[in-house]
Design an enzyme around this catalytic site. Sequence first.
Site, PDB file in Angstrom:
ATOM      1  N   ILE A  18      -8.920   0.195  12.924  1.00 56.29           N
ATOM      2  CA  ILE A  18      -8.948  -1.186  12.429  1.00 56.29           C
ATOM      3  C   ILE A  18      -8.910  -2.171  13.584  1.00 56.29           C
ATOM      4  O   ILE A  18      -9.662  -3.150  13.626  1.00 56.29           O
ATOM      5  CB  ILE A  18      -7.780  -1.431  11.456  1.00 56.29           C
ATOM      6  CG1 ILE A  18      -7.907  -0.522  10.228  1.00 56.29           C
ATOM      7  CG2 ILE A  18      -7.748  -2.897  11.013  1.00 56.29           C
ATOM      8  CD1 ILE A  18      -6.686  -0.525   9.327  1.00 56.29           C
ATOM      9  N   LYS A 108       1.580  -2.395   6.026  1.00 56.06           N
ATOM     10  CA  LYS A 108       2.339  -2.553   4.781  1.00 56.06           C
ATOM     11  C   LYS A 108       3.835  -2.350   4.947  1.00 56.06           C
ATOM     12  O   LYS A 108       4.588  -2.454   3.980  1.00 56.06           O
ATOM     13  CB  LYS A 108       1.812  -1.553   3.730  1.00 56.06           C
ATOM     14  CG  LYS A 108       0.390  -1.764   3.312  1.00 56.06           C
ATOM     15  CD  LYS A 108      -0.016  -0.808   2.195  1.00 56.06           C
ATOM     16  CE  LYS A 108      -0.237   0.612   2.688  1.00 56.06           C
ATOM     17  NZ  LYS A 108      -1.436   0.738   3.551  1.00 56.06           N
ATOM     18  N   GLU A 136      -3.277 -10.381   3.482  1.00 59.73           N
ATOM     19  CA  GLU A 136      -4.347 -10.065   2.525  1.00 59.73           C
ATOM     20  C   GLU A 136      -4.768  -8.610   2.584  1.00 59.73           C
ATOM     21  O   GLU A 136      -4.999  -7.962   1.557  1.00 59.73           O
ATOM     22  CB  GLU A 136      -5.565 -10.956   2.797  1.00 59.73           C
ATOM     23  CG  GLU A 136      -6.694 -10.806   1.770  1.00 59.73           C
ATOM     24  CD  GLU A 136      -6.320 -11.384   0.406  1.00 59.73           C
ATOM     25  OE1 GLU A 136      -5.880 -10.600  -0.466  1.00 59.73           O
ATOM     26  OE2 GLU A 136      -6.455 -12.596   0.221  1.00 59.73           O
ATOM     27  N   GLY A 194     -13.516  13.783   5.766  1.00 60.93           N
ATOM     28  CA  GLY A 194     -12.705  12.710   6.333  1.00 60.93           C
ATOM     29  C   GLY A 194     -12.247  11.666   5.339  1.00 60.93           C
ATOM     30  O   GLY A 194     -11.772  10.597   5.731  1.00 60.93           O
ATOM     31  N   ASP A 208       1.493   6.154  -0.897  1.00 59.81           N
ATOM     32  CA  ASP A 208       0.655   5.041  -0.424  1.00 59.81           C
ATOM     33  C   ASP A 208       0.382   4.075  -1.572  1.00 59.81           C
ATOM     34  O   ASP A 208       0.445   2.846  -1.394  1.00 59.81           O
ATOM     35  CB  ASP A 208      -0.668   5.573   0.140  1.00 59.81           C
ATOM     36  CG  ASP A 208      -1.591   4.446   0.572  1.00 59.81           C
ATOM     37  OD1 ASP A 208      -1.234   3.696   1.488  1.00 59.81           O
ATOM     38  OD2 ASP A 208      -2.676   4.312  -0.026  1.00 59.81           O
ATOM     39  N   LYS A 212       1.708  -0.080  -2.305  1.00 60.70           N
ATOM     40  CA  LYS A 212       0.851  -1.176  -2.757  1.00 60.70           C
ATOM     41  C   LYS A 212       1.349  -1.748  -4.084  1.00 60.70           C
ATOM     42  O   LYS A 212       1.220  -2.955  -4.331  1.00 60.70           O
ATOM     43  CB  LYS A 212      -0.593  -0.687  -2.868  1.00 60.70           C
ATOM     44  CG  LYS A 212      -1.185  -0.312  -1.514  1.00 60.70           C
ATOM     45  CD  LYS A 212      -2.518   0.395  -1.629  1.00 60.70           C
ATOM     46  CE  LYS A 212      -3.021   0.836  -0.267  1.00 60.70           C
ATOM     47  NZ  LYS A 212      -4.259   1.629  -0.343  1.00 60.70           N
TER      48      LYS A 212
END
Length: 351
Positions: A18, A108, A136, A194, A208, A212
């Site tokens: 990222i 997060k 965001e 992947g 995960d 969220k």
Amino acid sequence: MSSSSNLSVFVVGGTGLIGSALLEMMATKKAPGIDCVGWCNSKKGVKLTSGGEETTSWKGEVKFNDDYVASCAAGTSICIADCSASEAVSDNYATWLAKGWHVATPNKKVNSGPLDRYQRCIDASNSEGGGKWYVEATIGAGLPVVSTFRTLKATGDEIRNVRGIFSGTMSFLFNEWDGKSPFSEVVASAKEKGYTEPDPRDDLNGMDVARKVVIAARESGLMISLEDVSVESLVPKELEDVSAEEFMKRFGEGDASMSEKATKAEANGNVLRFVGGVDVGAKEAYVRLAEFPKSHPFAGLSGADNILEIETMRYGPEGSSTPLIIRGPGAGAAVTAAGVYGDIIALAKAR
């Protein structure tokens, strides 16, 4: 090198997927009023100047610190773009915000982590001269999820329920699986391509998605913690602590149980989807495998798309309306970096 009136951006995790995508985006799609002044990873820091790059290697346990960031920014308004997944980095947010530095991040750890740390960041950002905290990209990569929650609340709407397919990996698995072939083979194939984490249990255990869900709950006004989310893991208890290699060899032991669930769903005219949700009024949050009619929006996804269904006072039965739907790619370095860059651009315009 930064102009004194520009927003100086320092990227943490600049060599990760990222972070590197963000650096490339900022270099090739330069936005007015924004200068990228440096980046770092766990081994070195790089100051970007008009003459090129100045590299500093970290020694021992010494990593980048505030003085290093400030030296890159040369006294201008600073934004930390934290593209790491580090607890240690996110522990600095409250301090940075309190002294007027801004934070834009897909990390997060804070907004799904302990409530006291989360509240410290909120308080620091709201304090006089506090920096702005943009998150965001913590749900749905570049999808306008957090901004939608905030717009709804700012205009007087009340969020009742949120549910969705929050994981690109879990979306892909159940979009690909026909319910007849062994589920373990679909997981193995996705791992080879992947699409999963190196250890697929990190996707299959639902944590995960739970993070969220916590973020969605907090943005909806329900202050819960990760421990408050009821999570249905798809990892058998007997395989939770084995090696990743043994897990992949033995995961097929649960194929019969998964096939039974798929057969039952098909008999009901439904499909299986791995979803997370929060009922704000009931103060309940969950992650689970659930059935949905084939006509439901959750049943019609493709690839690794995310989808959220938001029911509010205006959007839903109470407002004589359908729920609000947000759908699109919810994973990938490019779209996540775009979400972070969008926050940085919004910050630069709002100063």
